[in-house]
Design a protein around this motif. Structure first.
Motif, PDB file in Angstrom:
ATOM      1  N   ALA A 124      17.110-135.443  43.409  1.00 13.70           N
ATOM      2  CA  ALA A 124      16.893-135.982  42.062  1.00 13.70           C
ATOM      3  C   ALA A 124      15.458-135.735  41.615  1.00 13.70           C
ATOM      4  N   LEU A 125      14.502-135.898  42.515  1.00 16.83           N
ATOM      5  CA  LEU A 125      13.085-135.755  42.148  1.00 16.83           C
ATOM      6  C   LEU A 125      12.705-134.319  41.818  1.00 16.83           C
ATOM      7  N   VAL A 126      13.291-133.343  42.511  1.00 16.06           N
ATOM      8  CA  VAL A 126      12.895-131.946  42.286  1.00 16.06           C
ATOM      9  C   VAL A 126      13.288-131.450  40.905  1.00 16.06           C
ATOM     10  N   GLN A 127      14.222-132.143  40.251  1.00 15.42           N
ATOM     11  CA  GLN A 127      14.684-131.721  38.932  1.00 15.42           C
ATOM     12  C   GLN A 127      13.736-132.173  37.820  1.00 15.42           C
ATOM     13  N   LYS A 128      12.815-133.087  38.141  1.00 17.53           N
ATOM     14  CA  LYS A 128      11.982-133.698  37.104  1.00 17.53           C
ATOM     15  C   LYS A 128      10.668-132.937  36.926  1.00 17.53           C
ATOM     16  N   PRO A 129      10.035-133.067  35.753  1.00 17.09           N
ATOM     17  CA  PRO A 129       8.731-132.429  35.539  1.00 17.09           C
ATOM     18  C   PRO A 129       7.704-132.938  36.543  1.00 17.09           C
ATOM     19  N   ALA A 130       6.762-132.066  36.902  1.00 16.88           N
ATOM     20  CA  ALA A 130       5.709-132.418  37.866  1.00 16.88           C
ATOM     21  C   ALA A 130       6.329-132.987  39.141  1.00 16.88           C
ATOM     22  N   ALA A 131       7.299-132.247  39.679  1.00 15.80           N
ATOM     23  CA  ALA A 131       8.073-132.752  40.813  1.00 15.80           C
ATOM     24  C   ALA A 131       7.226-132.998  42.052  1.00 15.80           C
ATOM     25  N   PHE A 132       6.250-132.119  42.317  1.00 21.45           N
ATOM     26  CA  PHE A 132       5.413-132.309  43.506  1.00 21.45           C
ATOM     27  C   PHE A 132       4.744-133.679  43.480  1.00 21.45           C
ATOM     28  N   SER A 133       4.158-134.008  42.354  1.00 23.88           N
ATOM     29  CA  SER A 133       3.453-135.285  42.232  1.00 23.88           C
ATOM     30  C   SER A 133       4.413-136.455  42.373  1.00 23.88           C
ATOM     31  N   ARG A 134       5.584-136.340  41.782  1.00 25.86           N
ATOM     32  CA  ARG A 134       6.573-137.418  41.875  1.00 25.86           C
ATOM     33  C   ARG A 134       7.024-137.629  43.325  1.00 25.86           C
ATOM     34  N   ILE A 135       7.282-136.517  44.023  1.00 24.63           N
ATOM     35  CA  ILE A 135       7.709-136.611  45.422  1.00 24.63           C
ATOM     36  C   ILE A 135       6.605-137.239  46.266  1.00 24.63           C
ATOM     37  N   ASP A 136       5.373-136.806  46.026  1.00 25.20           N
ATOM     38  CA  ASP A 136       4.237-137.318  46.784  1.00 25.20           C
ATOM     39  C   ASP A 136       4.123-138.838  46.634  1.00 25.20           C
ATOM     40  N   ILE A 137       4.224-139.314  45.397  1.00 23.28           N
ATOM     41  CA  ILE A 137       4.123-140.762  45.142  1.00 23.28           C
ATOM     42  C   ILE A 137       5.313-141.501  45.748  1.00 23.28           C
ATOM     43  N   ALA A 138       6.510-140.936  45.583  1.00 21.73           N
ATOM     44  CA  ALA A 138       7.720-141.602  46.075  1.00 21.73           C
ATOM     45  C   ALA A 138       7.696-141.770  47.591  1.00 21.73           C
ATOM     46  N   LEU A 139       7.210-140.754  48.304  1.00 23.55           N
ATOM     47  CA  LEU A 139       7.210-140.810  49.764  1.00 23.55           C
ATOM     48  C   LEU A 139       6.071-141.655  50.319  1.00 23.55           C
ATOM     49  N   LYS A 140       5.014-141.838  49.526  1.00 21.34           N
ATOM     50  CA  LYS A 140       3.862-142.599  50.005  1.00 21.34           C
ATOM     51  C   LYS A 140       3.934-144.082  49.688  1.00 21.34           C
ATOM     52  N   ILE A 141       4.583-144.421  48.570  1.00 28.48           N
ATOM     53  CA  ILE A 141       4.429-145.777  48.051  1.00 28.48           C
ATOM     54  C   ILE A 141       5.053-146.841  48.946  1.00 28.48           C
ATOM     55  N   MET A 142       6.142-146.496  49.637  1.00 32.60           N
ATOM     56  CA  MET A 142       6.788-147.484  50.506  1.00 32.60           C
ATOM     57  C   MET A 142       7.149-146.829  51.835  1.00 32.60           C
ATOM     58  N   PRO A 143       6.197-146.752  52.759  1.00 32.58           N
ATOM     59  CA  PRO A 143       6.510-146.193  54.073  1.00 32.58           C
ATOM     60  C   PRO A 143       7.581-147.023  54.766  1.00 32.58           C
TER      61      PRO A 143
END
Length: 448
Positions: free
Chosen positions: A258-277
């Motif tokens: 779902a995240l790779v389809q969105k604009p600025a996907a790298f940044s979104r993935i980075d935040i999503a994976l970091k915010i809640m370990p």
């Protein structure tokens, strides 16, 4: 694991059968064998084309064999079709190159899709699943590509895991065929609708076993594709290593698809994976970061600031947090009539809520207003974009906690259920309502 799964009912599911009839208007679907009801009476003959008339004859009967294994299409999704979709996805989403840039000998992830083996019944089931929405096939193929990429990095040359990720990715949402389309299309779900939706991994795993004949690893991957290592997934709220390797890989792949389809996907993935370990296995998260690192270095993402009022979003999150804190204090008060069963569940969810609250505070987005006059336009735009990502991720985590309470409430007596639903409503951002027998319909949840 398989013994715990329900079996496909003898009476056809009306939503599945309607999807078959709808597809039959576009391509030929026929009965592959005679259809008998549970009294031994033949109600339809092999070779008959599926139509609205077939629906009317089948829907009121219990059948000797499930209708799912008695239909066949001459046009199941072909290897060439899957390759075409995969190549389109890889062309449109260049960041996937980092995940999918592997080969085992001459075999690549695209080759895996072109040669994955499935029965005639499985091919028909996949055709019906792909026909449900315009994006269904693309989502399935994208998930399969990502899952195979992660699996290759995690368990190199494990052909069984790779096959499970290929088939599991393609078939992970087939259980949605049993769910009312109105529920699937809704932006917000009532608790009863959410409990219906949350059954789709269980249904999908049963279809994988009884219709497709897939191995146990693939069945578990489908069953567990919405489970999270922290225990706040569904349908069984499994934790850590209780989730199979295939399930852990496919769960992460489904989130990334779902995240790779969105604009600025790298940044979104980075935040999503970091915010809640703790939501996904750390080793898998580290592998994904490693796979994407080189691609991100070569990419120039265009950051577009959200149009929404960021300050209003901050206020909304803070109000939701305050509402949860108030209800928690009320339910856990020594003078409250809260049962021990409810206290245990509320405490467990509240511990996770405290982690979400801490993660939100650590991002610093709550202080964004103080930076408005201190940042240049590019810096401010980037900060607002990051804030939007944080809000989305925090809201998603609160929604997960709300859904967990709804699922637990569904197994409790009325008074205990109402107590949990009050807190579920606060977590989901639904205004509190009086405790009545209809409160189940006032907690709005977002489908995943």
């Amino acid at each position: 694991m398989t013994a715990a799964l329900p079996t496909i009912p003898a009476q056809a599911n009306r939503h599945f059968l309607q999807a078959v009839v709808d597809l039959s208007a576009k391509q030929e679907i026929a009965l592959s064998e005679d259809i008998y009801n549970d009294k031994g009476v033949k109600i339809l003959a092999a070779g008959a084309r599926v139509s609205a008339d077939v629906y009317a004859k089948v829907i009121s009967h219990k059948l000797v064999k499930p209708i799912e294994v008695c239909i066949s299409t001459g046009e199941p999704p072909s290897g060439a079709m899957l390759v075409r979709i995969a190549e389109e996805v890889l062309d449109e989403l260049p960041l996937l190159a980092g995940i999918c840039n592997w080969s085992q000998g001459r075999v690549t992830p695209v080759d895996m899709l072109s040669t994955c083996k499935m029965s005639e019944a499985a091919g028909t089931l996949l055709a019906v699943s792909f026909s449900r929405t315009e994006s269904a096939a693309r989502h399935a193929v994208t998930t399969a590509l990502i899952a195979m990429g992660i699996a290759n990095a995690y368990r190199y040359n494990d052909s069984q895991l790779m096959s499970a990720m290929c088939l599991g990715g393609l078939f992970h949402d087939v259980g949605e065929l049993y769910i009312d389309p109105a529920v699937l299309d809704a932006r917000k779900l009532t608790p009863s609708e959410w409990m219906s939706y949350a059954s789709h991994p269980i249904i999908g795993a049963a279809l994988a076993r009884e219709v497709c004949g897939f191995d146990t690893m693939t069945q578990r991957a489908i069953l567990e594709h919405h489970e999270y290592a922290d225990g706040f997934g569904y349908p069984r709220s499994l934790r850590g290593q209780a989730i199979s390797t295939a399930g852990r890989v496919l769960s992460l792949a489904e989130v990334l698809s779902a995240l790779v389809q969105k604009p600025a996907a790298f940044s979104r993935i980075d935040i999503a994976l970091k915010i809640m370990p703790g939501e996904h296995e750390p080793e898998l998260v580290s592998l994904v970061n490693d796979l994407l690192r080189l691609e991100r270095g070569a990419a120039r993402e265009k950051i577009v600031a959200p149009q929404d009022d960021v300050h209003a979003s901050v206020h909304s999150v803070l109000l939701r947090i305050a509402d949860v804190l108030g209800i928690y204090d009320e339910l856990m008060s020594p003078s409250a009539a809260t049962t021990q069963t409810v206290r245990v569940v509320v405490d467990e969810v509240f511990d996770r809520f405290a982690e979400v609250q801490k993660a939100f505070a650590s991002t610093g987005v709550g202080h964004l207003a103080m930076l408005d006059g201190k940042l240049d336009s590019d810096e401010l735009q980037e900060s607002r974009f990051e804030a939007e990502c944080v809000f989305n991720e925090i809201a998603w985590r609160l929604q997960k906690l709300s859904r967990e309470l709804v699922l637990k409430a569904g197994k409790m007596r009325d008074d205990d259920a109402q107590a949990l639903l009050r807190m579920a409503g606060a977590l989901s951002g639904t205004p509190s309502v009086d405790q009545t027998s209809t409160e189940m319909n006032h907690v709005a949840l977002e489908p995943s």
